[in-house]
Design an enzyme around this catalytic site. Structure first.
Site, PDB file in Angstrom:
ATOM      1  N   TYR A 165      -0.057   3.180   7.604  1.00  0.00           N
ATOM      2  CA  TYR A 165      -0.467   1.777   7.540  1.00  0.00           C
ATOM      3  C   TYR A 165       0.291   1.061   6.437  1.00  0.00           C
ATOM      4  CZ  TYR A 165      -3.281   2.603   3.309  1.00  0.00           C
ATOM      5  OH  TYR A 165      -3.675   2.896   2.036  1.00  0.00           O
ATOM      6  N   ARG A 221       9.190   0.730   3.932  1.00  0.00           N
ATOM      7  CA  ARG A 221       8.295   1.852   3.596  1.00  0.00           C
ATOM      8  C   ARG A 221       7.566   2.356   4.846  1.00  0.00           C
ATOM      9  NH1 ARG A 221       3.722   0.998  -0.866  1.00  0.00           N
ATOM     10  NH2 ARG A 221       2.834  -0.273   0.790  1.00  0.00           N
ATOM     11  N   ARG A 235      -7.258  15.852  22.919  1.00  0.00           N
ATOM     12  CA  ARG A 235      -7.249  16.406  21.562  1.00  0.00           C
ATOM     13  C   ARG A 235      -6.618  17.793  21.488  1.00  0.00           C
ATOM     14  NH1 ARG A 235     -10.109  19.387  17.853  1.00  0.00           N
ATOM     15  NH2 ARG A 235     -10.113  18.537  15.751  1.00  0.00           N
ATOM     16  N   LYS A 281       2.381   6.714   3.339  1.00  0.00           N
ATOM     17  CA  LYS A 281       1.186   5.846   3.350  1.00  0.00           C
ATOM     18  C   LYS A 281       0.359   6.171   4.596  1.00  0.00           C
ATOM     19  CE  LYS A 281      -0.141   1.108   2.137  1.00  0.00           C
ATOM     20  NZ  LYS A 281      -1.081   1.408   1.065  1.00  0.00           N
ATOM     21  N   GLU A 323      -1.842   8.192 -10.187  1.00  0.00           N
ATOM     22  CA  GLU A 323      -1.914   6.757  -9.870  1.00  0.00           C
ATOM     23  C   GLU A 323      -3.371   6.393  -9.677  1.00  0.00           C
ATOM     24  OE1 GLU A 323      -0.033   5.963  -6.039  1.00  0.00           O
ATOM     25  OE2 GLU A 323      -0.657   7.920  -5.296  1.00  0.00           O
ATOM     26  N   LEU A 355       2.303   7.191  -4.235  1.00  0.00           N
ATOM     27  CA  LEU A 355       2.853   6.248  -3.270  1.00  0.00           C
ATOM     28  C   LEU A 355       3.785   5.295  -4.020  1.00  0.00           C
ATOM     29  CD1 LEU A 355       2.653   5.200  -0.292  1.00  0.00           C
ATOM     30  CD2 LEU A 355       1.192   3.412  -1.234  1.00  0.00           C
TER      31      LEU A 355
HETATM   32  N1  PLP Z   1      -0.923   3.883  -4.625  1.00  0.00           N
HETATM   33  C1  PLP Z   1      -1.828   4.058  -3.661  1.00  0.00           C
HETATM   34  C2  PLP Z   1      -2.452   5.402  -3.479  1.00  0.00           C
HETATM   35  C3  PLP Z   1      -2.165   2.998  -2.807  1.00  0.00           C
HETATM   36  O1  PLP Z   1      -3.071   3.181  -1.826  1.00  0.00           O
HETATM   37  C4  PLP Z   1      -1.569   1.730  -3.016  1.00  0.00           C
HETATM   38  C5  PLP Z   1      -1.896   0.597  -2.165  1.00  0.00           C
HETATM   39  O2  PLP Z   1      -2.772   0.636  -1.340  1.00  0.00           O
HETATM   40  C6  PLP Z   1      -0.646   1.596  -4.045  1.00  0.00           C
HETATM   41  C7  PLP Z   1      -0.335   2.699  -4.831  1.00  0.00           C
HETATM   42  C8  PLP Z   1       0.024   0.278  -4.321  1.00  0.00           C
HETATM   43  O3  PLP Z   1       0.991   0.014  -3.332  1.00  0.00           O
HETATM   44  P1  PLP Z   1       1.448  -1.449  -2.997  1.00  0.00           P
HETATM   45  O4  PLP Z   1       1.922  -2.055  -4.280  1.00  0.00           O
HETATM   46  O5  PLP Z   1       2.547  -1.290  -2.022  1.00  0.00           O
HETATM   47  O6  PLP Z   1       0.249  -2.177  -2.447  1.00  0.00           O
END
Ligand code: PLP
Length: 298
Positions: free
Chosen positions: A33, A52, A100, A148, A181, A206
């Site tokens: 997503y 991304r 499934r 993501k 993070e 991410l």
């Molecule tokens: N890290 C994680 C785990 C996230 O889920 C997100 C955004 O949802 C981010 C970092 C920040 O990413 P972005 O700046 O692209 O929204």
């Protein structure tokens, strides 16, 4: 005008928007997503998000449902039909619906869903003016956090823990005591020596689009930046802390696990970067970054 969602080629009334019960997103979290900010009715840093997204799809070997240009048309049309001026759009692509079975099915069409919604930014502005609290939680996620993916249960559990503690975000901590993070944001500190620190890209985090944009803004500001991991103790001893994300921009973090960071108020660097980012978002992030180069995990 009633809200509509985009589902597999059609714009359908929000209340009737649905995917199949055997969609692999539903059964296996087999999907990816993006969340893209909308400002003045336009997407912010759309290119970065789509680069991304394509990378996430490729890493999971999910077929691209359409070209980047076609997807951009769908996103803009979903924004337009919902008359969103300020808010965000959620885009999800799954491997598709099939009987499934764990292994990939044959060549089936991916499922594509887009939902746009308006967001009142006054609460975010009030949070930014005051600063927010964060807590720490063990990072119990999988080994490919650079993708993501819609497998967000560890993030949901961490965010719920933050909510129950009256905090805005949970910072996830790896087995060695380093912050990876936030549950839905990237984590930053400013050291006593005025060095801006955020974790380097790897499979452990991410690669945030806001993180990339912010790094570029910080460099242009002449700030010293280090891409490295930092511990919870280092964060508690820092002058400032903040998180970045599509929905938070740069949000000052003024306490961690109930202990104040710096002077307990929003820091000058975080506030300055937030202002710079607001201007960046207002220009829709046009032409600032080499997105193609930005998100490769080492
Ligand atoms: N890290 C994680 C785990 C996230 O889920 C997100 C955004 O949802 C981010 C970092 C920040 O990413 P972005 O700046 O692209 O929204």
């Amino acid at each position: 005008m009633a809200r509509v969602a985009y589902v597999n080629g059609q714009y359908v009334p929000y209340g009737q928007a649905a995917v199949h019960v055997e969609d692999r997103g539903f059964q296996f979290a087999d999907g990816v997503y993006e969340v893209i900010a909308i400002l003045n009715g336009r997407l912010v840093d759309a290119e970065g998000h789509l680069v991304r997204l394509e990378r996430s799809l490729d890493e999971l070997r999910i077929r691209h449902p359409m070209s980047r240009a076609a997807l951009t048309v769908v996103l803009n049309e979903t924004v337009r039909r919902n008359r969103v001026k300020q808010g965000n759009i959620y885009l999800q692509i799954t491997r598709g619906a099939a009987r499934r079975e764990f292994a990939f099915p044959g060549d089936i069409p991916p499922t594509v869903v887009a939902i746009a919604r308006s967001v009142d930014m006054t609460k975010a502005a009030a949070n930014a003016a005051r600063g927010v609290a964060a807590i720490t939680r063990p990072d119990i996620r999988w080994g490919r956090c650079d993708i993501k993916s819609v497998g967000l249960l560890p993030a949901a559990l961490a965010k719920q823990a933050a909510k129950e503690a009256g905090a805005y975000e949970a910072w996830l901590v790896d087995r060695d005591g380093y912050v990876t993070e936030g549950s839905s944001s990237n984590a930053w500190i400013v050291t006593k020596d005025n060095v801006l620190v955020t974790r380097a890209l790897s499979t452990a985090i991410l690669g945030g689009i806001t993180r990339s944009a912010m790094l570029e803004l910080a460099r242009r500001e002449g700030l010293t930046v280090e891409n490295r991991a930092f511990t919870v103790a280092e964060a508690l001893a820092a002058k400032e802390a903040f998180v970045t994300s599509t929905t938070s921009y740069a949000m000052p973090v003024v306490s961690l696990d109930g202990q104040p960071i710096g002077n307990g108020g929003p820091g000058v660097v975080a506030s300055r970067l937030r202002a710079l980012y607001e201007a960046h978002a207002a220009s829709h992030g046009a032409g600032d970054a080499d997105w193609e180069a930005g998100f490769l995990a080492p």
